[in-house]
Design an enzyme around this catalytic site. Structure first.
Site, PDB file in Angstrom:
ATOM      1  N   SER A 146      30.656 -22.379   3.670  1.00  0.00           N
ATOM      2  CA  SER A 146      29.499 -22.913   4.389  1.00  0.00           C
ATOM      3  C   SER A 146      28.340 -21.948   4.203  1.00  0.00           C
ATOM      4  O   SER A 146      28.544 -20.743   3.974  1.00  0.00           O
ATOM      5  CB  SER A 146      29.806 -23.047   5.882  1.00  0.00           C
ATOM      6  N   TYR A 161      32.640 -19.470  14.322  1.00  0.00           N
ATOM      7  CA  TYR A 161      32.730 -20.359  13.163  1.00  0.00           C
ATOM      8  C   TYR A 161      32.187 -19.670  11.912  1.00  0.00           C
ATOM      9  O   TYR A 161      32.801 -19.719  10.835  1.00  0.00           O
ATOM     10  CB  TYR A 161      31.947 -21.642  13.439  1.00  0.00           C
ATOM     11  N   LYS A 165      34.071 -18.911   8.200  1.00  0.00           N
ATOM     12  CA  LYS A 165      33.579 -19.363   6.903  1.00  0.00           C
ATOM     13  C   LYS A 165      33.245 -18.175   5.992  1.00  0.00           C
ATOM     14  O   LYS A 165      33.355 -18.263   4.768  1.00  0.00           O
ATOM     15  CB  LYS A 165      32.363 -20.282   7.078  1.00  0.00           C
TER      16      LYS A 165
END
Length: 248
Positions: A146, A161, A165
């Site tokens: 990402s 998060y 990633k």
């Protein structure tokens, strides 16, 4: 265009029941690959249409990538159904949680790690072992990282998060080094702001994010398809350990 063809190859996509995973599965099917998907939810109707639309084999397996037993069973079933003929693997299963750094619990963090990092890592491990076993010369593992691996996501509380990633992006190059001798390439795709089931609950953010995007629009899952086909195909045969950002 023949270098983009995936005819005769087989691809497995985790998290392929909807969103970016399903879009990539459809792109791979359109290029000629047989498709298997692992997911915990029933696939959207579009998945059932792939077999007749593109004349390929498709199978859905209910698999929890956070469970080593479920993942092993899923690969065993896949091996029986497809004769172990795995050439392409896209570990796309992922989760997010909109939670502030100061409020993140160990349980929140464990959930993100288990799906986004461990799920991707051990899916890659199983896939690589199967590719080695079947002596593929066209092995391609496409991890889904990402833009959150390298920048803050404005307006969304996503430090945990982003950490997961970042880990996915970091595992790519060393995995590529290890697997090169087996004719397996490993690359990542880093989507930008994409409208999926994970981002749909934040329409105000989707609108505000447009100002960060050069072409002034939020991406759709279909925008990821081209990069996935490229990385899966011979068109990218001299590319491994790298990342493609699809972020507008």
């Amino acid at each position: 265009m023949s270098r983009f063809s995936l005819a005769g190859r087989t691809a497995l996509v985790t998290g392929g029941a909807r969103g970016c995973g399903l879009a990539m599965a459809e792109g791979l099917a359109e290029a000629g690959a047989n498709i298997a998907i692992f997911d915990m939810i029933e696939p959207e109707p579009a998945f059932s249409e792939l077999a007749t639309k593109y004349k390929v084999k498709t199978v859905f397996y209910r698999v929890d990538v956070t469970s080593s037993e479920s993942l092993s069973d899923g690969f065993a079933e896949f091996e029986r159904d497809y004769g172990g003929a795995l050439d392409i693997c896209v570990p796309c299963a992922g989760v997010n949680k909109n939670v502030k750094l100061l409020d993140t619990t160990p349980e929140d963090f464990d959930r993100l790690i288990n799906v986004n990092i461990k799920g991707a890592y051990f899916t890659m491990q199983h896939a690589a072992n199967m590719m080695i076993k079947n002596n593929t010369t066209k092995g391609s593992i496409i991890l889904v990282a990402s833009i959150a691996a390298s920048r803050a996501v404005r307006g969304q509380y996503s430090s945990a998060y982003c950490a997961t990633k970042g880990a996915v992006r970091a595992m790519c190059a060393p995995a590529a080094v290890e697997l090169a001798e087996y004719s397996i390439r490993v690359n990542t795709i880093s989507p930008g702001y994409i409208k999926t089931e994970m981002t749909a609950p934040f329409p105000h953010l989707l609108e505000s994010w447009k100002s960060e995007v050069i072409n002034n629009r939020i991406g759709m899952p279909d925008d990821i398809r081209g990069a996935c086909i490229f990385l899966a195909s011979d068109a990218s045969s001299y590319m491994t350990g790298n990342d493609i950002a699809v972020d507008g």
